[in-house]
Design a protein around this motif. Structure first.
Motif, PDB file in Angstrom:
ATOM      1  N   SER A 165       0.863  -1.185   0.000  1.00  0.00           N
ATOM      2  CA  SER A 165       0.000   0.000   0.000  1.00  0.00           C
ATOM      3  C   SER A 165       0.900   1.236   0.000  1.00  0.00           C
ATOM      4  O   SER A 165       2.093   1.146   0.292  1.00  0.00           O
ATOM      5  CB  SER A 165      -0.905  -0.010   1.228  1.00  0.00           C
ATOM      6  N   ILE A 166       0.298   2.362  -0.346  1.00  0.00           N
ATOM      7  CA  ILE A 166       1.045   3.622  -0.299  1.00  0.00           C
ATOM      8  C   ILE A 166       0.477   4.418   0.858  1.00  0.00           C
ATOM      9  O   ILE A 166      -0.730   4.661   0.909  1.00  0.00           O
ATOM     10  CB  ILE A 166       0.857   4.432  -1.607  1.00  0.00           C
ATOM     11  N   VAL A 167       1.323   4.788   1.838  1.00  0.00           N
ATOM     12  CA  VAL A 167       0.814   5.576   2.967  1.00  0.00           C
ATOM     13  C   VAL A 167       1.549   6.907   3.020  1.00  0.00           C
ATOM     14  O   VAL A 167       2.733   6.988   2.691  1.00  0.00           O
ATOM     15  CB  VAL A 167       0.974   4.841   4.327  1.00  0.00           C
ATOM     16  N   ALA A 168       0.822   7.938   3.416  1.00  0.00           N
ATOM     17  CA  ALA A 168       1.419   9.269   3.523  1.00  0.00           C
ATOM     18  C   ALA A 168       0.428  10.211   4.170  1.00  0.00           C
ATOM     19  O   ALA A 168      -0.741   9.885   4.349  1.00  0.00           O
ATOM     20  CB  ALA A 168       1.793   9.799   2.144  1.00  0.00           C
TER      21      ALA A 168
ATOM     22  N   LEU B 236      -1.447  -3.071  -5.778  1.00  0.00           N
ATOM     23  CA  LEU B 236      -1.270  -1.803  -5.072  1.00  0.00           C
ATOM     24  C   LEU B 236      -2.598  -1.365  -4.453  1.00  0.00           C
ATOM     25  O   LEU B 236      -3.633  -1.426  -5.107  1.00  0.00           O
ATOM     26  CB  LEU B 236      -0.791  -0.741  -6.073  1.00  0.00           C
ATOM     27  N   ILE B 237      -2.564  -0.932  -3.193  1.00  0.00           N
ATOM     28  CA  ILE B 237      -3.757  -0.308  -2.585  1.00  0.00           C
ATOM     29  C   ILE B 237      -3.403   1.142  -2.251  1.00  0.00           C
ATOM     30  O   ILE B 237      -2.468   1.397  -1.482  1.00  0.00           O
ATOM     31  CB  ILE B 237      -4.201  -1.069  -1.311  1.00  0.00           C
ATOM     32  N   ASP B 238      -4.127   2.082  -2.861  1.00  0.00           N
ATOM     33  CA  ASP B 238      -3.910   3.509  -2.593  1.00  0.00           C
ATOM     34  C   ASP B 238      -4.841   3.892  -1.450  1.00  0.00           C
ATOM     35  O   ASP B 238      -6.048   3.738  -1.546  1.00  0.00           O
ATOM     36  CB  ASP B 238      -4.255   4.308  -3.868  1.00  0.00           C
ATOM     37  N   THR B 239      -4.270   4.374  -0.334  1.00  0.00           N
ATOM     38  CA  THR B 239      -5.095   4.613   0.860  1.00  0.00           C
ATOM     39  C   THR B 239      -5.314   6.111   1.098  1.00  0.00           C
ATOM     40  O   THR B 239      -4.514   6.919   0.653  1.00  0.00           O
ATOM     41  CB  THR B 239      -4.392   4.035   2.106  1.00  0.00           C
ATOM     42  N   PRO B 240      -6.380   6.478   1.836  1.00  0.00           N
ATOM     43  CA  PRO B 240      -6.577   7.886   2.189  1.00  0.00           C
ATOM     44  C   PRO B 240      -5.522   8.350   3.200  1.00  0.00           C
ATOM     45  O   PRO B 240      -4.942   7.528   3.918  1.00  0.00           O
ATOM     46  CB  PRO B 240      -7.958   7.897   2.846  1.00  0.00           C
TER      47      PRO B 240
ATOM     48  N   ARG C 147      -7.606  -1.282   7.522  1.00  0.00           N
ATOM     49  CA  ARG C 147      -8.007  -2.581   6.974  1.00  0.00           C
ATOM     50  C   ARG C 147      -7.256  -2.887   5.680  1.00  0.00           C
ATOM     51  O   ARG C 147      -7.052  -4.037   5.343  1.00  0.00           O
ATOM     52  CB  ARG C 147      -9.507  -2.645   6.793  1.00  0.00           C
ATOM     53  N   SER C 148      -6.834  -1.836   4.946  1.00  0.00           N
ATOM     54  CA  SER C 148      -6.033  -2.081   3.740  1.00  0.00           C
ATOM     55  C   SER C 148      -4.681  -2.672   4.122  1.00  0.00           C
ATOM     56  O   SER C 148      -4.127  -3.507   3.413  1.00  0.00           O
ATOM     57  CB  SER C 148      -5.803  -0.764   2.993  1.00  0.00           C
ATOM     58  N   MET C 149      -4.163  -2.216   5.276  1.00  0.00           N
ATOM     59  CA  MET C 149      -2.852  -2.697   5.736  1.00  0.00           C
ATOM     60  C   MET C 149      -2.838  -4.201   5.981  1.00  0.00           C
ATOM     61  O   MET C 149      -1.847  -4.859   5.779  1.00  0.00           O
ATOM     62  CB  MET C 149      -2.498  -2.042   7.076  1.00  0.00           C
ATOM     63  N   ARG C 150      -3.976  -4.710   6.489  1.00  0.00           N
ATOM     64  CA  ARG C 150      -4.020  -6.137   6.838  1.00  0.00           C
ATOM     65  C   ARG C 150      -4.023  -7.014   5.581  1.00  0.00           C
ATOM     66  O   ARG C 150      -3.796  -8.208   5.656  1.00  0.00           O
ATOM     67  CB  ARG C 150      -5.284  -6.449   7.642  1.00  0.00           C
ATOM     68  N   ALA C 151      -4.311  -6.422   4.423  1.00  0.00           N
ATOM     69  CA  ALA C 151      -4.410  -7.221   3.199  1.00  0.00           C
ATOM     70  C   ALA C 151      -3.083  -7.290   2.455  1.00  0.00           C
ATOM     71  O   ALA C 151      -2.957  -8.015   1.486  1.00  0.00           O
ATOM     72  CB  ALA C 151      -5.476  -6.630   2.289  1.00  0.00           C
TER      73      ALA C 151
ATOM     74  N   THR D 163       1.508  11.351   8.774  1.00  0.00           N
ATOM     75  CA  THR D 163       2.584  10.448   8.346  1.00  0.00           C
ATOM     76  C   THR D 163       2.858   9.487   9.497  1.00  0.00           C
ATOM     77  O   THR D 163       2.938   8.276   9.316  1.00  0.00           O
ATOM     78  CB  THR D 163       3.881  11.238   8.039  1.00  0.00           C
ATOM     79  N   LEU D 164       2.990  10.059  10.701  1.00  0.00           N
ATOM     80  CA  LEU D 164       3.280   9.240  11.886  1.00  0.00           C
ATOM     81  C   LEU D 164       2.166   8.221  12.115  1.00  0.00           C
ATOM     82  O   LEU D 164       2.423   7.038  12.281  1.00  0.00           O
ATOM     83  CB  LEU D 164       3.358  10.133  13.134  1.00  0.00           C
ATOM     84  N   ALA D 165       0.909   8.716  12.098  1.00  0.00           N
ATOM     85  CA  ALA D 165      -0.220   7.833  12.414  1.00  0.00           C
ATOM     86  C   ALA D 165      -0.275   6.666  11.440  1.00  0.00           C
ATOM     87  O   ALA D 165      -0.446   5.515  11.832  1.00  0.00           O
ATOM     88  CB  ALA D 165      -1.521   8.624  12.356  1.00  0.00           C
ATOM     89  N   ASN D 166      -0.102   6.966  10.141  1.00  0.00           N
ATOM     90  CA  ASN D 166      -0.222   5.913   9.131  1.00  0.00           C
ATOM     91  C   ASN D 166       0.952   4.946   9.175  1.00  0.00           C
ATOM     92  O   ASN D 166       0.790   3.750   8.953  1.00  0.00           O
ATOM     93  CB  ASN D 166      -0.385   6.531   7.737  1.00  0.00           C
ATOM     94  N   VAL D 167       2.163   5.479   9.479  1.00  0.00           N
ATOM     95  CA  VAL D 167       3.319   4.581   9.575  1.00  0.00           C
ATOM     96  C   VAL D 167       3.143   3.632  10.756  1.00  0.00           C
ATOM     97  O   VAL D 167       3.444   2.445  10.661  1.00  0.00           O
ATOM     98  CB  VAL D 167       4.624   5.386   9.754  1.00  0.00           C
ATOM     99  N   TYR D 168       2.635   4.160  11.870  1.00  0.00           N
ATOM    100  CA  TYR D 168       2.458   3.281  13.033  1.00  0.00           C
ATOM    101  C   TYR D 168       1.459   2.174  12.724  1.00  0.00           C
ATOM    102  O   TYR D 168       1.604   1.052  13.184  1.00  0.00           O
ATOM    103  CB  TYR D 168       2.028   4.079  14.271  1.00  0.00           C
ATOM    104  N   GLN D 169       0.452   2.488  11.912  1.00  0.00           N
ATOM    105  CA  GLN D 169      -0.494   1.427  11.517  1.00  0.00           C
ATOM    106  C   GLN D 169       0.222   0.366  10.683  1.00  0.00           C
ATOM    107  O   GLN D 169      -0.047  -0.817  10.815  1.00  0.00           O
ATOM    108  CB  GLN D 169      -1.648   2.024  10.710  1.00  0.00           C
TER     109      GLN D 169
END
Length: 599
Positions: free
Chosen positions: A11-14, A78-82, A93-97, A115-121
């Motif tokens: 996934s792409i997180v940011a 690829l999963i593009d996340t909000p 839930r995208s992370m678990r896939a 950035t921090l919140a999504n990286v920790y997930q």
């Protein structure tokens, strides 16, 4: 069929606006997944609101075929996340896939709160993370500083971070190679009983419910009978496919693959996100761990302006709930507004998006009541009830104490705005927990009451920091406080939609501000209108909206003064009667504006 070693799921997180969707566009374009004539900006953001606001709301998935430099063929899912805090549930839930993440950081802005919140997930989901520094084409880009910041603040090695410009396409090949080399291949056994995780589901007018699945073990084929392990419902699979972003049918999905299935399912309620799908016969024994259900944080009432549209509103809300598992609703009635729905949202942006979609896609005018949070009310008999709507508050004499939800808020802000941010948090009854520095930016951690944040905290934060602060929060639990219900009376009639819960020490100030605001927002009538804020039977603030005047003495010229007096007395009596029976129309804008508290 692709062997597991040649599949990569990521996934792409940011943070918001750091370039996730643009990077996804370039990855799709570089690998020729979509024909050049069909390519457009933000290809995966399909909703009108996403394109207008420039944000991603739904996580979207696409399958990319890539030939690596060593000549081997890979399948990349690829999963593009909000990036926005209100849609963190979509991210989790995208992370678990998937097994890995690209962490995109804007090389001009650096690390932000989301950035921090999504990286920790991603770290919670045991992901391998590849850092990507985006926007290197901009003159303000400073890759060394940002790489150092990633190491300091997040604690992952950024020495080999890939430098990319998603706009110009520079560094995209290196990104694809890094995905293949540094992210792990999925695990799974082809011969084991079928275990597929239900990642998302949405409603399509032609195909019924479409279910996005990630196969963990076993093989899913067209025509098989499947069973949902949570609900126990059994379905017959009509079609299986993958997204390239358009749907493309395939015969089977094997371990490690991400795709969709349709099975003539009528209700999205039958497909619970995080459920395990297995075969009806010889199925798996134990389900996958799944994920925590989403918990609504903000509640508000949605009512149709025209009460005849109630059935249309019900259809619209049911259809939206099909596509959005984190949106909950139940029916409610109000004396002033008639029939409507009490809805639960993950945050204010989520509320705005749902409201906009109902008004736009279904053409229904809505009245939205004040957003409120869930309070825990403890009675003298020791029983606890949850209060969703301040208008339903029980008799104060029976209440022992009230608890409100608290959050832990993380705010990243440039040094020069720190004082304003601290003042804003103190004004909102915040308790400072931590203050650290990452370069020239301060990271403040506050314990805040959620009801102070729910309204316009984010807007105020952006305005006092000229848009430079970033903000993220998580719920921490409930705490007792001195809370009271404040009612607003217009022409001696209580207005349900404007009832709010406030802290006793600040009730008078809030009441006064609200009355002053309503005085400006309610149009003048032929009679004078008192606007009052009250706690129980005690009025704490009042404003009077003066009446419109008609000059009844215009036709008197000369003559005795008693002639004029008689006409004026008659008018006065008429206005008094009108005030008794007159109905005050409060415009819809007044509801929302009155509740936005400026400092």
């Amino acid at each position: 069929m692709t062997d597991l070693a040649h599949i990569r799921n990521f996934s792409i997180v940011a943070h918001i606006d750091h370039g996730k969707s643009t990077l996804a566009d370039r990855l799709i374009q570089t690998t020729d997944t979509v024909a050049a004539r069909d390519m457009k900006e933000q290809l995966l953001d399909a909703m009108d609101i996403e394109r207008e606001r420039g944000i991603t709301i739904k996580a979207n998935t696409v399958r990319i075929d890539y030939t690596a430099e060593n000549g081997e063929q890979y399948v990349l899912n690829l999963i593009d996340t909000p990036g926005h805090v209100d849609f963190a549930y979509e991210v989790s839930r995208s992370m678990r896939a998937v097994e890995g993440s690209l962490l995109v950081v804007d090389s001009t802005q650096g690390v932000e709160a989301q950035t921090l919140a999504n990286v920790y997930q991603a770290i919670d989901a045991d992901h391998d993370i590849v850092p990507v520094l985006n926007k290197i084409d901009l003159p303000a880009s400073d890759c060394e500083r940002v790489a150092e910041q990633i190491e300091d603040v997040i604690g992952i090695d950024a020495s080999g971070a890939i430098r990319v410009s998603a706009k110009t396409g520079e560094g995209i090949r290196e990104t694809l190679e890094a995905i293949v080399k540094h992210l792990p291949a999925p695990k799974g056994t082809r011969d084991a009983p079928l275990k597929a995780m239900l990642v998302d589901s949405w409603y399509d007018a032609y195909l019924g419910v479409i279910v996005l699945v990630r196969i963990m073990d076993g093989v899913l084929k067209k025509g098989e009978r499947i069973k949902m392990m949570q609900t126990g419902s059994v379905h017959h699979v009509d079609r299986i496919g993958v997204f390239r972003p358009a749907m493309q049918a395939v015969d089977e999905l094997g371990p490690g693959e991400i795709g969709f299935l349709t099975a003539s399912i009528k209700q999205v309620r039958d497909t619970k996100v995080g459920d395990t799908i297995t075969h009806e016969k010889k199925g798996a024994e134990t389900p996958l761990p799944g994920f925590k259900p989403s918990v609504p944080v903000v509640f508000c009432g949605l009512f149709p302006v025209d009460s005849a549209e109630f059935e249309d509103l019900r259809d619209a809300i049911e259809k939206l709930a099909l596509n959005d598992a984190s949106f909950s609703y139940e029916m409610e009635t109000s004396a002033a507004l008639g029939f409507g729905f009490r809805c639960g949202f993950l945050g204010l942006l989520h509320l705005e998006v749902i409201r906009d979609r109902i008004e736009r896609e279904y053409d229904i005018d809505l009245i939205t009541t004040a957003p409120s949070v869930i309070y825990h009310i403890y009675g003298r008999d020791g029983e606890m009830v949850e209060l969703h709507n301040p208008a339903d508050m029980p008799d104060p004499s029976k209440i022992d104490h009230i608890e409100e939800p608290r959050i832990k808020a993380t705010i990243l802000v440039p040094d020069e705005f720190l004082g304003d941010v601290l003042k804003l948090c103190q004004d909102r009854r915040g308790i400072q927990l931590d203050l650290t520095y990452a370069g020239a930016r301060a990271m403040v951690v506050y314990d805040l009451p959620l009801n102070e944040v729910v309204f316009d905290f984010y807007d105020r934060l952006k305005s006092v920091t000229k848009g430079y602060a970033s903000f993220d929060y998580q719920l921490t639990g409930y705490r007792e406080d001195n809370l009271v219900k404040m009612q607003v009376l217009v022409n001696d009639e209580p207005v349900d939609a404007l009832s709010t819960m406030v802290h006793r020490d600040r009730a008078e100030m809030r009441g006064r501000a609200m009355c002053e605001k309503l005085k400006d927002l309610i149009p003048r009538h032929m009679f004078k209108i008192p606007i009052q804020a009250a706690i129980g039977g005690k009025v704490i603030a009042r404003e009077t909206l003066s009446a419109l005047r008609k000059d009844v003495t215009a036709k008197c010229y000369g003559g005795d003064a008693t002639r004029k007096r008689k006409l004026l007395d008659k008018q006065k009596a008429g206005k008094k009667k009108m005030r008794q029976f007159g109905k005050v129309d409060i415009p819809q804008e007044a509801f929302i504006s009155a509740l936005k508290m400026d400092g």
